[in-house]
Design an enzyme around this catalytic site. Structure first.
Site, mmCIF file in Angstrom:
data_model
loop_
_atom_site.group_PDB
_atom_site.id
_atom_site.type_symbol
_atom_site.label_atom_id
_atom_site.label_comp_id
_atom_site.label_asym_id
_atom_site.label_seq_id
_atom_site.Cartn_x
_atom_site.Cartn_y
_atom_site.Cartn_z
ATOM 1 C CG HIS A 321 -2.166 -0.820 0.991
ATOM 2 N ND1 HIS A 321 -2.208 -2.153 1.281
ATOM 3 C CD2 HIS A 321 -3.382 -0.498 0.487
ATOM 4 C CE1 HIS A 321 -3.405 -2.633 0.968
ATOM 5 N NE2 HIS A 321 -4.138 -1.652 0.481
ATOM 6 N N GLY A 322 2.012 1.222 0.568
ATOM 7 C CA GLY A 322 2.807 2.441 0.553
ATOM 8 C C GLY A 322 4.122 2.278 1.266
#
Lengths: 481, 388
Positions: A321-322
């Site tokens: 996701h990041g």
């Protein structure tokens, strides 16, 4: 181009739709598919033309590697090269600065930071192509035409934020002659789903985002009620934002007779975290299960190793996701939650009250989501402190006459987030909770859909209400991943 | 097959109904036109909603019309460059003009407005009134959807036809047009008879000054920085200069807007006087480096900006409030710029050769002013720091 923009809804989609069916009508079947590829690449590069060569290079190299894996003996080497190629590109654009920043903590001569703008959808099209290479290695793919492969990767409804689809779900559909006929049933269902998604995004997610943004940018000593308002608003915002996007993607696919897999199925109605993850971002969960969890040994190993596999899979999910510690912690928390659930199950504990289990499950997800949204670990901790009453309990000013604030150490008088923005936003939170817990999933709504007067009015309401509120265009949250 | 027929009819009805409703909304928004961007032909000529939607209104005016002269900058420009249609002085230089100043415009907005004006209005002269608070990077939001007004004017026209916000404001226009006035002239300048400052009438000029200074303290100069979240305001300012350099056939005039020296006390508190001087030095340097042309400073300490505040008086000769000078001062500015007519010590042409000497002179004047106004300065500080 955003799904929730005038140019997409009133120009791009109608033009792509009419030209596509015109080409089909004129029996230019192959050209019609090439048209979809061109339109999809235009859709992608409308955002930033500079990233068009990147996605094209990625497609060409993965297609060639898929061909080599399917046709040559040194399958393993080509697979390794393919996965390495995809991960290097993803790592360079998405994780380099994060890794460099952390290494720099220990270095005297700092590594330079690149501050690259993340190419749109890179996490999605990279994972989709890794899955393709692995399936080629397993012999589950067949010879595909290059343009069909391009369409599989770039098909505009699912290019930027998924769902992450399997080649076997899409390729046969692109190749099917049956799917070339215009289907009014699919068009009306597609329009319905697109309208649901648009409404979720424009009316619910964007308005909830106002509360969440306010709360998450004022985390210092945030009070109990404000912290809960901010966290609940974000949890619902991300749900409506992403599930709205996914509904629109499925709806757009239907316009071209392509059935894109569902990505959400009423996740907040589930009673445990395992179930929730089966119904939230379904295609990512599926990818992580098939290409991370099972290769690690899955559940066919010792319980301790199985717990580790679960934990590792969710941490990888967080990192996907990041690039940031908040995402890693978020993934780890979910991994730990799943392990606790497993142990709970193995010990034979059962909570019979359905409402209570749904509530606990949602609350756990909501707490983990604080890390998902917060700008830093420190901010997340501030919000959590607020949620658990470690800061203060803020009560409305009008209670001043009834309370002697000084007699309660943790009670303060002041204004809520809602007083600072607009109290109407509180109604969106209430409405959002009702839709998330009592409303049907889009999947069920699509299955129940009938071309009658009630649905006609319902769709017109959803679509028109959303369109006339499009001026405050905001990006989808998952465009950042 | 029967099924398909039912679904086909459903799709047709659905599309027709959607189109019909959107057309009705579009017609209402076009007809009542709350922001004055579509047509001047219809009813509701008085459009008070323009007051709160000047960015869309003014960008559309610039997009649709050609003017000999365009004024850009902040509300200080809106208030000062307010000439009558037949003003004989301005007529000598501009047959037609438009005041494209925008309240609290930052350098990015000025850049975009300039770009828009050069592309569509084709002016012969452009006047840019510069202000320090435009350079506060923390006030710039690159994701602000209002930037579309400057960058996509045609898109804005179309999308606003089908907007709920415009629909609501169309209703408000009908409701408010009898109670409130649009306080802008057709040429984009303030119609001071209608202007909101008249709402302050009766509270006393000293109170108006304090309230405005408070707004500067709490808003415009709050969290002042040149760089913030990948925004570099000097980069945007240099972009403005580059645009100017490219256009050889357009005359540009740059100047710092005058404002009352009491605001310098706010600047002192928030930024420090040295930073104000450094800002002016850098302006001179960048303008010289990029354009090799001088510019004018009407701010600082001069006979206009030091006008005495007389309590219990409702208006001053040169100021509406400490931030905005009256149109007579606008005329003095243009006289200096266009005809080199000097009124007392108001306005100076600056370049890299005289900036240091000028700043030193300003320090002396500041010292003198402060010595004479110690009580007033004390009152300002107390109000800013203690008044809720």
């Amino acid at each position: 181009m955003l799904f929730n923009s005038f140019e997409f809804i009133f120009l791009f989609v109608p033009i792509v739709f009419f030209v596509y069916y015109l080409l089909v009508y004129l029996n230019y079947f192959r050209v019609s598919r090439i048209w979809l590829v061109i339109a999809s690449l235009f859709f992608y590069s409308y955002w930033k033309l500079e990233y068009l060569p990147l996605i094209l290079t990625s497609i060409i190299i993965n297609f060639l590697l898929g061909f080599l894996i399917s046709n040559y003996q040194q399958k393993k080497i080509f697979l390794f090269l393919g996965i390495a190629f995809n991960l290097v590109i993803l790592g360079y654009y998405k994780y380099y600065d994060f890794i460099a920043e952390n290494i720099n903590l220990f270095l005297e001569h700092k590594l330079p930071l690149l501050h690259l703008v993340l190419p749109l959808g890179i996490s999605f099209f990279t994972f989709q192509q890794i899955a393709y290479l692995v399936d080629s290695y397993k012999g589950e793919t067949k010879e595909y035409n290059f343009f069909d492969y391009c369409l599989f990767v770039t098909f505009f409804p699912q290019l930027i934020a998924g769902p992450i689809v399997h080649h076997k779900e899409m390729m046969p559909q692109f190749e099917s002659k049956e799917n070339l006929k215009i289907s009014y049933k699919n068009i009306s269902t597609g329009f319905f789903l697109f309208s649901i998604g648009l409404y979720k995004k424009v009316i619910l997610a964007d308005n909830l985002g106002v509360i969440a943004d306010f709360g998450y940018s004022n985390t210092q000593n945030i009070s109990l009620i404000d912290a809960w308002l901010a966290s609940l608003s974000f949890t619902l915002q991300v749900y409506f934002d992403f599930s709205g996007y996914s509904d629109m993607a499925v709806g757009l696919g239907r316009l071209f007779n392509i059935h894109i897999v569902w990505n959400f199925d009423a996740p907040f109605k589930t009673e445990n975290i395992q179930e929730l993850w089966k119904k939230w971002h379904i295609t990512l969960s599926r990818f992580l299960r098939d290409y991370v969890y099972i290769p690690l040994g899955g559940s066919k190993v010792s319980p301790l190793r199985n717990h580790f596999n679960l934990f590792a899979t969710f941490v990888i999910g967080g990192i996907w996701h990041g690039a940031g510690w908040t995402y890693i912690i978020w993934g780890a928390m979910n991994g730990i939650g799943l392990i606790i659930h497993k142990i709970w199950q193995e010990l034979g504990f059962v909570l019979k009250n359905k409402i209570l289990t749904i509530f606990i499950n949602f609350m756990f997800f909501n707490i983990t989501a604080v890390f998902f949204r917060a700008n830093s670990v420190r901010d997340a901790v501030e919000i959590l402190k607020g949620m658990f009453g470690f800061n203060s309990i803020l009560l409305p000013e009008f209670l001043k006459n009834y309370l002697q604030a000084s007699s309660f150490q943790f009670v303060k008088l002041g204004s809520y987030i809602l007083n600072n923005i607009h109290a109407d936003y509180g109604l969106y939170l209430l409405f959002g909770l009702l839709v998330a817990f009592l409303g049907k999933s889009s999947k069920s709504l699509a299955e129940d859909f009938k071309p009658n007067f009630i649905y006609l009015i319902f769709i017109v309401f959803l679509f028109v209400t959303s369109v006339i509120n499009l001026l405050k265009v905001s990006k989808f949250l998952y465009f950042n991943f | 097959m029967i099924d398909e027929k039912i679904y086909r009819n459903f799709v047709i009805r659905l599309l027709l109904l959607v189109i019909l409703i959107l057309m009705i909304i579009g017609f209402i928004n076009y007809y009542f036109d709350p922001y004055g961007i579509y047509s001047d032909q219809f009813l509701n000529q008085n459009k008070p909603m323009i007051n709160t939607h000047t960015r869309i209104h003014k960008t559309q005016k610039i997009y649709l019309n050609q003017y000999d002269c365009v004024f850009i900058g902040t509300s200080r420009v809106e208030g000062s460059m307010a000439f009558d249609k037949d003003d004989s002085f301005l007529k000598k230089y501009c047959a037609t003009y438009y005041n494209a100043g925008l309240s609290a415009a930052n350098v990015l907005e000025v850049y975009l407005m300039l770009k828009l004006a050069l592309k569509y209005s084709k002016p012969k002269k452009i006047f840019y009134g510069i202000d320090l608070f435009q350079f506060n990077a923390s006030k710039i939001d690159l994701n602000n959807s209002n930037l579309n007004y400057f960058q996509k004017p045609f898109y804005t026209r179309i999308t606003h036809l089908f907007s709920y916000d415009v629909l609501k404001d169309a209703y408000k226009t009908i409701d408010l047009s009898k109670k409130e006035q649009n306080f802008y002239n057709d040429n984009g300048s303030w119609d001071i008879e209608q202007n909101y400052f008249f709402k302050f009438r009766g509270i006393g000029i000293d109170k108006i000054f304090l309230l405005t200074e408070k707004a500067f303290y709490e808003n415009f100069y709050y969290n002042f920085k040149y760089n913030n979240n990948n925004i570099d305001v000097w980069y945007h300012f240099i972009d403005i200069l580059k645009l100017i350099k490219e256009k050889k056939d357009v005359e540009f005039y740059l100047y710092i807007n005058p404002y009352h020296v009491r605001i310098i006390e706010v600047e002192e508190m928030r930024l420090g006087y040295k930073n104000l001087e450094d800002w002016k030095k850098r302006l001179v340097l960048e303008i010289y480096k990029n354009l090799q042309m001088p510019f004018y400073d009407f701010s600082g300490y001069n006979f206009i900006t030091t006008e005495e505040i007389i309590k219990d008086k409702n208006s001053l000769e040169y100021f509406y409030d400490p931030s905005h000078v009256k149109k007579i001062v606008g005329k003095y500015i243009l006289e200096k710029i266009l005809e080199n007519k000097q009124r007392g010590d108001f306005g100076i042409k600056l370049d890299i050769h005289n900036i240091q000497e000028y700043l030193e002179d300003q320090r002396i004047k500041q010292k003198r002013w402060r010595e004479k106004h110690t009580k007033e300065i004390q009152e300002i500080k107390e109000f800013l720091l203690n008044h809720p």
